[in-house]
Every structure is written in structure tokens, then in C-alpha cells.
Design an enzyme around this catalytic site. Structure first.
Site, PDB file in Angstrom:
ATOM      1  N   ASP A 101      34.163 -42.970  81.452  1.00  0.00           N
ATOM      2  CA  ASP A 101      34.838 -44.186  81.890  1.00  0.00           C
ATOM      3  C   ASP A 101      36.207 -44.238  81.230  1.00  0.00           C
ATOM      4  O   ASP A 101      36.306 -44.230  79.997  1.00  0.00           O
ATOM      5  CB  ASP A 101      34.008 -45.411  81.498  1.00  0.00           C
ATOM      6  N   ASP A 202      38.497 -47.562  85.192  1.00  0.00           N
ATOM      7  CA  ASP A 202      38.217 -48.990  85.181  1.00  0.00           C
ATOM      8  C   ASP A 202      39.430 -49.789  85.652  1.00  0.00           C
ATOM      9  O   ASP A 202      40.536 -49.601  85.139  1.00  0.00           O
ATOM     10  CB  ASP A 202      37.823 -49.404  83.760  1.00  0.00           C
ATOM     11  N   GLU A 259      38.139 -47.631  90.177  1.00  0.00           N
ATOM     12  CA  GLU A 259      37.624 -48.967  90.455  1.00  0.00           C
ATOM     13  C   GLU A 259      38.821 -49.820  90.866  1.00  0.00           C
ATOM     14  O   GLU A 259      39.748 -50.010  90.079  1.00  0.00           O
ATOM     15  CB  GLU A 259      36.943 -49.566  89.232  1.00  0.00           C
ATOM     16  N   HIS A 332      26.895 -51.447  86.830  1.00  0.00           N
ATOM     17  CA  HIS A 332      26.680 -52.302  85.661  1.00  0.00           C
ATOM     18  C   HIS A 332      27.232 -53.711  85.844  1.00  0.00           C
ATOM     19  O   HIS A 332      26.916 -54.602  85.047  1.00  0.00           O
ATOM     20  CB  HIS A 332      27.324 -51.656  84.435  1.00  0.00           C
ATOM     21  N   ASP A 333      28.068 -53.915  86.872  1.00  0.00           N
ATOM     22  CA  ASP A 333      28.647 -55.230  87.133  1.00  0.00           C
ATOM     23  C   ASP A 333      27.967 -55.967  88.280  1.00  0.00           C
ATOM     24  O   ASP A 333      28.348 -57.104  88.585  1.00  0.00           O
ATOM     25  CB  ASP A 333      30.132 -55.093  87.476  1.00  0.00           C
TER      26      ASP A 333
END
Length: 563
Positions: A101, A202, A259, A332-333
Site C-alpha cells: 500500500d 491510497d 484508489e 478494508h473500507d
């Protein structure tokens, strides 16, 4: 583009691990790198090609690792650099790559750069971050933080405000400053030289801001303005991504996925077109916002399947032969998809398999989030104190201050809270995640939902995912075929075709708990005698030209195309 020169990631399946919740090897209640290593055989059995690790860097954990204190050190709770190097080596032995990440829109406020930056207006690191003076004791503009409150924090030491689009402990980096960009490129090279297989980036489309910092429109019942039009897909985003490729990425054979909240298909055509040398694919948020109200994700509304179908159709067709899609239901979100678009009670297994088949037959690179292959569900803790997510806790506090009842807020958290995805991985009937006290409570349904039982049951959700992964590797139509949506206005059935010159596949998915019927004529197929590729029931219920679909039934039929 022929298969021989296609990049490896077009046929790959990525498995996301949230390290804190995956597997604890030392009994401290926190997942770690040795825990991941201990489960590599499980992932090899599933058949995945890539592991995407949520952040493992040194962090004070204000936002569970997305607030980075040191980009070139491992979080002590997770292990050591030697553990990470062992993970790369052990994964490589199983033909699995490790993707990290990359969190470079912001750092922790404990990062050495920010400590120096806030020390003096004359600091050499002052321009690593975004500092502005306020307006008559007010912040520079009215932007709200993603995590509630103002996006600006006053720093008394230098009498100025710094921008933080997330937590106030996550100050935004200033990508206009070339020395900062050089530091980031050096960090990327540091990890790539260790042998990682790429980066998930991210909120990477936040890194270029409108430097005029205009006020945003204030949505109804909100205190702060929406600044997203001024920091999503900003004026120099393509310049920065192309520089990143020129300086770093083009020297390695890696996967990159950005993302990108707010990115449209038109944006994605630019970001993912190989000629532009930016990213291989993006994470779109559009399909994940279809069960939310117009102003925030906590306003929950039922999914309208017609909207989901139209959204997938748009992304499949707009990027076909132009760029590349990512495919995901969970991360994860996001809450657990079987609880969100399926039925996590009576038809948990059927709906989990249906959702898997529906997604994995599309063109793109699929992402499986830990536990998705088991049909793990959302969780409902009674007390707000049992939650750990900063977004959830801040939202709860803000809405209680506005007088919104506890029960109403909790209903939104049960549906959309990020901790739904972050409860520990369910390995055995009694949990199996840790010998200690887990950092967040386990979902209490481990007895019926766990990896040990799934592997022992050849009809489990696990083996549906295993087969879908294998099919993607073996059959070209999944990678290369075009997409055609059928029955766009049907309220419960998602039906589409994948087509090449040689064959076509019919994909049918019932998104409801009721019986539905479908005919050959509706699907534009001559008969129901096609080759059954995969299904979530043992047999199809065929009556002449009609198939009677059971609750959450899904199947794929293959036909030769007439020349």
C-alpha cells in the site's frame, strides 16, 4: 494485443490482507507478518497470484497504519524487516507476488518531515506540507475532513493551519514541492528493490489540489463544505503520475492500482490507457455508492439492481480495449458484500457464491478481501466502545452532538461501518486468529463460518472462489471477451454475455430471495444445452425453454458462436 505480450496482472487474482486482522503468531491479539507467512499454503490452495498488504509501515495507528511515521520501517507490532523479506521469499516460492500500500497523500503528524515542518516557518521541510494562514481566526476555507470536522488544523507554534483531508494526525503532503516528490520516489525504489510486485496507491488522485483553495458547497444538514471538486483529479495529477512512472515504475514489471474516489470512466480511460504510462487500473467507487444517499455514505438506502447493472455496463464497455478494470465487492473500507447485496442469513452461501460468479465473469483484475471466500458477514456490536475505526467513532460523536438518536446512528454503522471488514479472520470454529485477546472483537458467528470447515466441505464458498480463479487462468474469454448487458430493466436478474469470435458465455445471477424465470428468447440463446461452466446449485431447473431460478441462483453457460 496477444496473450504472449499481455502483462501478467491481466490474468491474476489479488487477495487483500488487512494484517492487523489476518493472523496473530505471537498471542498479542494483533495480526502480524509471521501470521501471514503461516497461512501462505492456504492462499496457495485458494489459487491467488498476488497479496495486497494494507500498510505495514511504522505508524502510531491513528488510522490503523494509514498514518505513516516512517516509510522505510516495519510497524513493530507486525514484525521486522527480516520478517517482511521472508514473506516475499516464501510467497515467491508459491508463485505469489506481494503488493504494498503506497500512502503518499499524507503522513502521520509524527513523521520526521512534519515534526520539522511545524517547527518553524523557515524549516527546510516547511513546504513538504500544505500550510496556510487563516481568515480572521477562521480556517483558510470551509472544507470538511473525510473523518468529520474541519480539514484544517491550527498549529499554534507557527500560527498557521495545515491541511488534513483525513484525521488531524494525517497532514497532507505538498506534491507541488519537488524535493518531497523525490523523497517519495526514493521510497518506492527502496521497496521495489526488495522484490515487491507493485503498489496499491491510497487516494492517489487527491495528491494534486486546486491551490486557490476555494470554499466548497455545504450539503444539507452538514457543517462543512465539500472540497472534493478541488482535490479529486486535480490540475497536475497526470503530470505527477507520469513523472512517477518515468522516475520509478517503468523500471520494474509491476502491478499498479490507484484508489481514486470520484474518478469517472472518462478519467479512468486516461489513467489506465497504457500509452499514458500512469497506472494499470483504478478502484472506482461508483458501484459502492449506489446504496447511499446523495450526501454521505451513512444515509443508507436499498440497492436498485438496475443502477448496479448500468454502472457495470458503463465501466466494462468504456474501458474495453482502452484501459483496464479492477473488480471488487469488498475491501478494508467497505462492509461485507454478503450482508450488503446478498442475504447473510438463510441464503448466505447461495448469495455469496452468486456475487462471486457475477463479479468474476467480468473483464478486469479481481480483488478478493480476506474472508470474502468464506462468506464472512457484517457484525453488530451493541456498544460504540467496541468499535475501533476512527471514521466511525468521529461520525458517532458528531451526530450525537447534533441530537441524532444512538439507535439510528448504530443502524448506519451496522450497514456501512468500516469495522465490518476489520473483525479478525475466522480460521476455526472458536476463532483461531489469536491465543490472546484480539485487538477488536471477533464476529460471534465463527462456529458456522470459518476456513477449517470451508476447506473440509467441497461445496463451500471457498471452492467456488477457487474454481473462478482457475477458470480465469485457463480460458481466454474471461480476459479478452467483450461485454453485453441483457435485460437491463429487470429488477432482480443480472444477465450478461461475454463474447469472442469463437464463443459466447451467458451469465445469469438472481439478486433476490424469490423464484424467477428466464427464457431462451430473453437471453438470445438457441437452447439451454450449453456447456455449464459454473453454478451455485447442483443442477439447473429447466422446463422446455424456461429456467426456474431459485433464490440467489447463478450460472454460466458457454456456446460456440456461429460463423
Amino acid at each position: 494485443m496477444t496473450k504472449s505480450i499481455d502483462p501478467w496482472w491481466k490474468r491474476s487474482v489479488v487477495y487483500q490482507i488487512y494484517p492487523r486482522s489476518f493472523m496473530d503468531s505471537n498471542g498479542d491479539g494483533i495480526g502480524d507478518l509471521q501470521g501471514i507467512i503461516s497461512k501462505l499454503d492456504y492462499l496457495q490452495k485458494l489459487g491467488i497470484d498476488v497479496i495486497w498488504l494494507s500498510p505495514i509501515y511504522d505508524s502510531p495507528n491513528d488510522d490503523n497504519g494509514y498514518d505513516i511515521r516512517n516509510y522505510q520501517a516495519i510497524m513493530k507490532e507486525f514484525g521486522t524487516m527480516a520478517d517482511f523479506e521472508q514473506l516475499i521469499k516464501e510467497a515467491k516460492h508459491r508463485n505469489i507476488r506481494i503488493v504494498m500500500d503506497l500512502v503518499v497523500n499524507h503522513t502521520s503528524d509524527e513523521h520526521a518531515w512534519f515534526v520539522e515542518s511545524r517547527s518553524s516557518i523557515n524549516s527546510a521541510y516547511r513546504d513538504y506540507y500544505i500550510w496556510r494562514t487563516g481568515n480572521e481566526h477562521n480556517p483558510p476555507n470551509n472544507w470538511g475532513s473525510v473523518f468529520s470536522g474541519s480539514a484544517w488544523e491550527k498549529d499554534e507554534n507557527t500560527n498557521a493551519y495545515y491541511l488534513h483531508l483525513f484525521s488531524k494526525k494525517q497532514p497532507d503532503l505538498n506534491w507541488e514541492h519537488e524535493p518531497l516528490r523525490n523523497e517519495i520516489y526514493d521510497t518506492m525504489t527502496f521497496w521495489l528493490d526488495k522484490g515487491i510486485g507493485g503498489f496499491r496507491m491510497d487516494v492517489i488522485n487527491f495528491i494534486s489540489k486546486d491551490l486557490q483553495f476555494p470554499n466548497g458547497a455545504i450539503p444539507p444538514n452538514q457543517k462543512y463544505g465539500d472540497g472534493s471538486p478541488f482535490y479529486m483529479n486535480g490540475p497536475r495529477i497526470h503530470t505527477y503520475l507520469r513523472e512517477m512512472n518515468e522516475r520509478v515504475l517503468r523500471h520494474y514489471d509491476v502491478l499498479t492500482v490507484g484508489e481514486m474516489p470520484g474518478a469517472t470512466t472518462e478519467d479512468a480511460q486516461i489513467y489506465t490507457n497504457p500509452e499514458n504510462q500512469e497506472v494499470n487500473m483504478v478502484f472506482t467507487f461508483e458501484h459502492m455508492n449506489l446504496d447511499s444517499g446523495p450526501f454521505e455514505k451513512w444515509d443508507v438506502r436499498p440497492l436498485v439492481l438496475k443502477e448496479l447493472k448500468r454502472n457495470f455496463e458503463k465501466w466494462q464497455n468504456k474501458l474495453h480495449r482502452v484501459g483496464w478494470n479492477s473488480l471488487y465487492w469488498n475491501n478494508h473500507d467497505q462492509p461485507r458484500i454478503v450482508s450488503r447485496f446478498g442475504d447473510d442469513q438463510m441464503y448466505r452461501e447461495e448469495s455469496a457464491k452468486m456475487l462471486a460468479i457475477c463479479l468474476h465473469m467480468l473483464q478486469g483484475t479481481p480483488y478478493i478481501y480476506q474472508g470474502e471466500e468464506l462468506g464472512m458477514t457484517n457484525v453488530q456490536f451493541d456498544a460504540i466502545d467496541d468499535y475501533r475505526d476512527i471514521e466511525t467513532l468521529n461520525m458517532y460523536k458528531e451526530k450525537r452532538e447534533l441530537g441524532i438518536p444512538h439507535e439510528k446512528i448504530m443502524a448506519s454503522i451496522y450497514a456501512k461501518g468500516r469495522d465490518n471488514a476489520r473483525t479478525p479472520m475466522q480460521w476455526t470454529a472458536d476463532g483461531g486468529f489469536t491465543d490472546g485477546v484480539p485487538w477488536i472483537r471477533m464476529n460471534p458467528n465463527t462456529y458456522g463460518i470459518n476456513a477449517e470447515e470451508a476447506i473440509a466441505d467441497r461445496s463451500s464458498i471457498f471452492y467456488t472462489y477457487q474454481k473462478l480463479i482457475r477458470l480465469r487462468k485457463e480460458l481466454d474469454i474471461i480476459t479478452y471477451g467483450n461485454f453485453q448487458l441483457l435485460l437491463p430493466d429487470h429488477p432482480y436478474l443480472f444477465v450478461y454475455k461475454r463474447q469472442t469470435k469463437e464463443e459466447e458465455w451467458l451469465v445469469v445471477a438472481n439478486f433476490s430471495k424469490q423464484m424467477e424465470q428466464i427464457t431462451c428468447e430473453e437471453c438470445n440463446v438457441p437452447h439451454w444445452k450449453g456447456n455449464l461452466i459454473i453454478a451455485n446449485y447442483d443442477t439447473l431447473k429447466i422446463e422446455k425453454e424456461i429456467i426456474n431460478l431459485r433464490p440467489y441462483e447463478a450460472f454460466v453457460l458457454a456456446y460456440e458462436r456461429r460463423q
